[in-house]
Design a protein around this motif. Structure first.
Motif, PDB file in Angstrom:
ATOM      1  N   TYR A  36      11.498  12.957  25.640  1.00 48.34           N
ATOM      2  CA  TYR A  36      12.260  13.337  24.451  1.00 48.34           C
ATOM      3  C   TYR A  36      11.752  14.672  23.924  1.00 48.34           C
ATOM      4  O   TYR A  36      10.833  15.277  24.493  1.00 48.34           O
ATOM      5  CB  TYR A  36      12.218  12.250  23.379  1.00 48.34           C
ATOM      6  N   LYS A  42      12.382   9.677  16.358  1.00 50.11           N
ATOM      7  CA  LYS A  42      11.519   8.724  15.661  1.00 50.11           C
ATOM      8  C   LYS A  42      11.883   8.623  14.177  1.00 50.11           C
ATOM      9  O   LYS A  42      11.460   7.690  13.497  1.00 50.11           O
ATOM     10  CB  LYS A  42      10.050   9.127  15.828  1.00 50.11           C
ATOM     11  N   TYR A  47      14.657   6.119  18.586  1.00 45.64           N
ATOM     12  CA  TYR A  47      13.448   5.761  19.324  1.00 45.64           C
ATOM     13  C   TYR A  47      13.202   4.250  19.277  1.00 45.64           C
ATOM     14  O   TYR A  47      12.923   3.614  20.303  1.00 45.64           O
ATOM     15  CB  TYR A  47      12.259   6.517  18.753  1.00 45.64           C
ATOM     16  N   LYS A  51      13.035   1.727  22.454  1.00 43.21           N
ATOM     17  CA  LYS A  51      11.824   0.956  22.746  1.00 43.21           C
ATOM     18  C   LYS A  51      12.112  -0.550  22.752  1.00 43.21           C
ATOM     19  O   LYS A  51      11.568  -1.299  23.586  1.00 43.21           O
ATOM     20  CB  LYS A  51      10.739   1.281  21.726  1.00 43.21           C
ATOM     21  N   GLU A  61       5.310   7.543  27.810  1.00 42.23           N
ATOM     22  CA  GLU A  61       6.098   8.496  27.024  1.00 42.23           C
ATOM     23  C   GLU A  61       5.611   9.932  27.224  1.00 42.23           C
ATOM     24  O   GLU A  61       4.433  10.177  27.417  1.00 42.23           O
ATOM     25  CB  GLU A  61       6.017   8.146  25.530  1.00 42.23           C
ATOM     26  N   GLY A  63       6.711  13.401  25.014  1.00 44.23           N
ATOM     27  CA  GLY A  63       7.527  14.093  24.022  1.00 44.23           C
ATOM     28  C   GLY A  63       7.219  15.572  23.978  1.00 44.23           C
ATOM     29  O   GLY A  63       6.283  16.053  24.636  1.00 44.23           O
TER      30      GLY A  63
END
Length: 386
Positions: A36, A42, A47, A51, A61, A63
């Protein structure tokens, strides 16, 4: 109409509350790298939805993929793929995250000296590491095509790549995600998709009646929904049509059987690489000058576009074509997008010469649908866009 072959293997899962379908799309035995961007997912709940849907899968992950997917950052993600024995990639983001994931899909199985060769040597990926996407920003159509654009900051380059092995296995498109997107990015998405259609449509008549009308219908839809999307990004009727239009603009369908241009993108990419200007805004800078410079070669299609998309009925072919260019500029302005390079930087002198030299060095000696745009002509077009 030209001969063509068309195959698009990407499964589209479209509509409200579809992110939970990730659970059935990714193999249970896969080890997934979730990719991402800057972390907005988030804040807007995406997010957490992802998840939850992946709760039964082994997930690592990564990011921080930037707005123009940066080669050096992607090399860090590639190391994670190797170190963690990743077998499946999941892009959760807009075109930049998806493009970066396509590069990783190719680089993960690449056996050459350096992954940059994939871009520098235009190596087509026949089979990459499998990946899916959750689209969070409609714009590029990357969720349903096999192309990508990657930036290398150290050399100020922006290069393209692709191949039949880089179609997403699936893409989830939930228009509800648009509610949290800033207005600037929504405007960019509208302009990007609009220009994608123009690149495949604004050439010359070839008797591809259905293809023309496919293209025109996407343009008309974007024009219709643009003010609604910008005014109220929670308007599901408008945002769903916006999202699907962006996908349809560059999933390969409207390009089949017709000539295409892509010179606007080639020049626009250089403006992003040199100045960091938003991709969509560089297209809005270049497109009007490009159409004006190539007016004689494009005027029949420009006039058709003016008649069918903008309802311009008065005057000669030349009159309608000129009016169509003005309407296009006005559309960009209505989106809040400036259309001159000098609106974005005061250091524009010498840009045209620099881009022309880059194209010469790369051997890009004939761009456009007729392969007739030599670097000296590119230089003139960019100067017209100052």
């Amino acid at each position: 109409m030209n001969n063509f072959e068309f195959k698009n293997p990407t499964k589209i899962i479209f509509g409200k509350d579809t992110i939970n379908k990730l659970e059935t799309e990714i193999p249970s035995h896969a080890k997934v790298l979730l990719l991402y961007g800057g972390g907005s997912i988030k804040k807007n709940g995406i997010y957490d939805q992802v998840k939850t849907a992946l709760s039964k899968v082994d997930v690592v992950e990564f990011g921080g993929i930037p707005a123009n997917p940066e080669y050096a950052v992607l090399l860090q993600a590639l190391r994670v793929i190797k170190d963690e024995n990743i077998t499946y990639l999941l892009a959760v983001g807009g075109g930049s995250v998806i493009d970066g994931t396509k590069f990783l899909s190719a680089a993960a199985v690449f056996t050459g000296d350096t992954p940059w060769d994939i871009l520098a040597k235009n190596i087509k990926t026949e089979k990459g590491m499998p990946f899916g996407t959750v689209l969070t920003l409609p714009a590029t159509g990357s969720e349903m095509n096999s192309g990508a654009v990657i930036t290398r900051k150290e050399t100020k380059e922006k290069r393209t790549m692709g191949g039949p092995g880089l179609f997403p296995i699936f893409s989830i498109l939930d228009p509800q995600v648009i509610a949290s997107i800033p207005e600037r990015q929504l405007a960019n998405g509208l302009a990007d998709a609009f220009t994608h259609v123009l690149e495949q449509y604004m050439t010359y008549p070839i008797g591809a009646l259905l293809q023309d009308r496919f293209a025109e219908s996407i343009l008309q839809t974007l024009i219709e929904v643009a003010p609604k999307v910008l005014k109220d990004p929670t308007d599901y009727g408008a945002t769903s049509n916006f999202m699907w239009s962006c996908t349809m603009a560059l999933n390969g369908l409207i390009q089949k059987g017709v000539p295409s241009d892509w010179a606007v993108h080639a020049m626009g990419h250089e403006l992003t690489a040199l100045f960091g200007i938003d991709h969509a805004r560089t297209l809005a800078v270049i497109a009007p000058s490009h159409y004006q410079f190539n007016f004689e070669a494009k005027k029949e299609k420009l006039a058709q576009y003016g008649e069918r998309v903008w309802n311009i009925t008065e005057g000669s072919i030349d009159d309608k074509a000129h009016a169509a260019i003005k309407k296009t500029v006005a559309f960009f302005h209505d989106l809040g997008i400036d259309t001159k390079l000098s609106d974005y930087t005061k250091d524009y002198e010498g840009t045209a010469e620099k881009i022309a030299q880059r194209f010469t060095d790369r051997g890009w000696l004939g761009l456009g649908e007729h392969q007739s745009l030599s670097p000296d002509k590119v230089e003139e077009i960019v100067k017209m866009a100052y």
